[in-house]
Design an enzyme around this catalytic site. Structure first.
Site, PDB file in Angstrom:
ATOM      1  N   LEU A  98      -9.032   2.056 -55.324  1.00 37.20           N
ATOM      2  CA  LEU A  98      -7.698   2.606 -55.538  1.00 37.20           C
ATOM      3  C   LEU A  98      -6.992   1.695 -56.533  1.00 37.20           C
ATOM      4  O   LEU A  98      -7.131   0.470 -56.473  1.00 37.20           O
ATOM      5  CB  LEU A  98      -6.906   2.651 -54.220  1.00 37.20           C
ATOM      6  CG  LEU A  98      -7.414   3.612 -53.136  1.00 37.20           C
ATOM      7  CD1 LEU A  98      -6.552   3.479 -51.881  1.00 37.20           C
ATOM      8  CD2 LEU A  98      -7.414   5.053 -53.625  1.00 37.20           C
ATOM      9  N   ASP A  99      -6.215   2.280 -57.449  1.00 36.32           N
ATOM     10  CA  ASP A  99      -5.467   1.479 -58.416  1.00 36.32           C
ATOM     11  C   ASP A  99      -4.510   0.541 -57.689  1.00 36.32           C
ATOM     12  O   ASP A  99      -4.129   0.784 -56.534  1.00 36.32           O
ATOM     13  CB  ASP A  99      -4.666   2.384 -59.350  1.00 36.32           C
ATOM     14  CG  ASP A  99      -5.566   3.287 -60.186  1.00 36.32           C
ATOM     15  OD1 ASP A  99      -6.739   2.936 -60.371  1.00 36.32           O
ATOM     16  OD2 ASP A  99      -5.066   4.342 -60.643  1.00 36.32           O
ATOM     17  N   HIS A 100      -4.066  -0.483 -58.384  1.00 38.39           N
ATOM     18  CA  HIS A 100      -3.198  -1.474 -57.741  1.00 38.39           C
ATOM     19  C   HIS A 100      -1.902  -0.850 -57.220  1.00 38.39           C
ATOM     20  O   HIS A 100      -1.348  -1.300 -56.214  1.00 38.39           O
ATOM     21  CB  HIS A 100      -2.883  -2.622 -58.718  1.00 38.39           C
ATOM     22  CG  HIS A 100      -1.843  -2.289 -59.744  1.00 38.39           C
ATOM     23  ND1 HIS A 100      -2.149  -1.663 -60.942  1.00 38.39           N
ATOM     24  CD2 HIS A 100      -0.491  -2.471 -59.742  1.00 38.39           C
ATOM     25  CE1 HIS A 100      -1.036  -1.497 -61.633  1.00 38.39           C
ATOM     26  NE2 HIS A 100      -0.023  -1.968 -60.942  1.00 38.39           N
ATOM     27  N   THR A 108      -1.629   2.315 -56.186  1.00 38.07           N
ATOM     28  CA  THR A 108      -1.935   3.411 -55.261  1.00 38.07           C
ATOM     29  C   THR A 108      -2.048   2.868 -53.842  1.00 38.07           C
ATOM     30  O   THR A 108      -2.615   1.813 -53.618  1.00 38.07           O
ATOM     31  CB  THR A 108      -3.242   4.110 -55.657  1.00 38.07           C
ATOM     32  OG1 THR A 108      -3.119   4.638 -56.980  1.00 38.07           O
ATOM     33  CG2 THR A 108      -3.562   5.248 -54.707  1.00 38.07           C
TER      34      THR A 108
END
Length: 243
Positions: free
Chosen positions: A110-112, A114
């Site tokens: 997951l993106d930072h 998200t």
């Protein structure tokens, strides 16, 4: 297996360190917390409860974890501008098995910025099954967007959009408008920044992104950001079930 070997598999350090923990009386066995100072004492792993330096642990042959990932953390062992999600886990889970590939690994990333449900495991086959597009494991995202949504955007997301690095259209397995700025989107593959790029392709912009479910597992309401728990055996079996 011996007590020191069991501690080693569970991530409590090298065999020498594990031996020292036992000899110093820092390891207790069972709910009765029976002290044992013999590193070579035989133990049965399955169902074993033990205590190390006063902390309670249960033996797990393989680790399957569920975390509520907070914003501002990277799913990387070598993070850049943000701390790693692995710092939210106790040391033994980051050291299980020893060697270069020690510890649990994030099942996909997951993106930072998200938030939401993140699975972690030290079972390579499980990680592959959860992340391989051919197994079609659904992942549900709650998407907050900048501009008001309309049915045209939803229709395009379900029919498929072309991303800039792949001529083959990608489409949502399911998509519905929750409110004018909130979309619930289900995907069965995991391309780089896929949700953000799909939403951009239909003329909108993601302002916030939260993963609420993977397969049959929903993020528990009582699990606060940054907290984690072990997956139950029935949950692991449900995730591995063929679709």
């Amino acid at each position: 297996m011996s007590l020191q070997d069991m501690l080693f598999t569970q991530g409590f350090g090298t065999r020498r360190i594990c031996c020292g923990l036992v000899q110093r009386g820092l390891v207790e066995l069972g709910e009765s917390r029976q002290s044992c100072t013999d590193p070579d004492a035989p133990v049965e792993g399955a169902g074993l409860v033990f205590w190390v330096q006063g902390a309670r642990w249960e033996y797990h042959e393989r680790a399957y974890l569920l975390m509520h990932k907070p914003a501002g953390f990277e799913c990387s062992q070598k993070p850049g501008a943000h701390p790693s999600v692995y710092t939210l886990l106790p040391g033994p889970l980051r050291q299980r098995g020893g060697g270069a590939a020690a510890g649990v690994q994030a099942v996909g990333r997951l993106d930072h910025d998200t938030t939401g449900l993140l699975l972690l495991s030290d079972d390579g086959k499980f990680i592959h099954r959860m992340t391989s597009p051919r197994h079609h494991v659904p992942k549900v995202y709650q998407v907050t967007v900048r501009h008001p949504l309309d049915e045209r955007q939803v229709r395009r997301l379900c029919e498929g959009v072309v991303l800039d690095d792949d001529p083959v259209p990608v489409k949502a397995a399911a998509c519905q408008i929750v409110d004018p700025h909130h979309l619930e989107l289900t995907l069965t593959e995991g391309k780089y920044h896929q949700v953000k790029r799909m939403v951009a392709a239909v003329g909108n912009r993601v302002e916030a992104l939260h993963r609420s479910a993977i397969g049959c597992i929903e993020l528990p309401e009582e699990l606060a950001p940054g907290q984690w728990r072990w997956l139950r055996s029935d949950e692991v079996k449900d995730l591995e079930r063929k679709r």
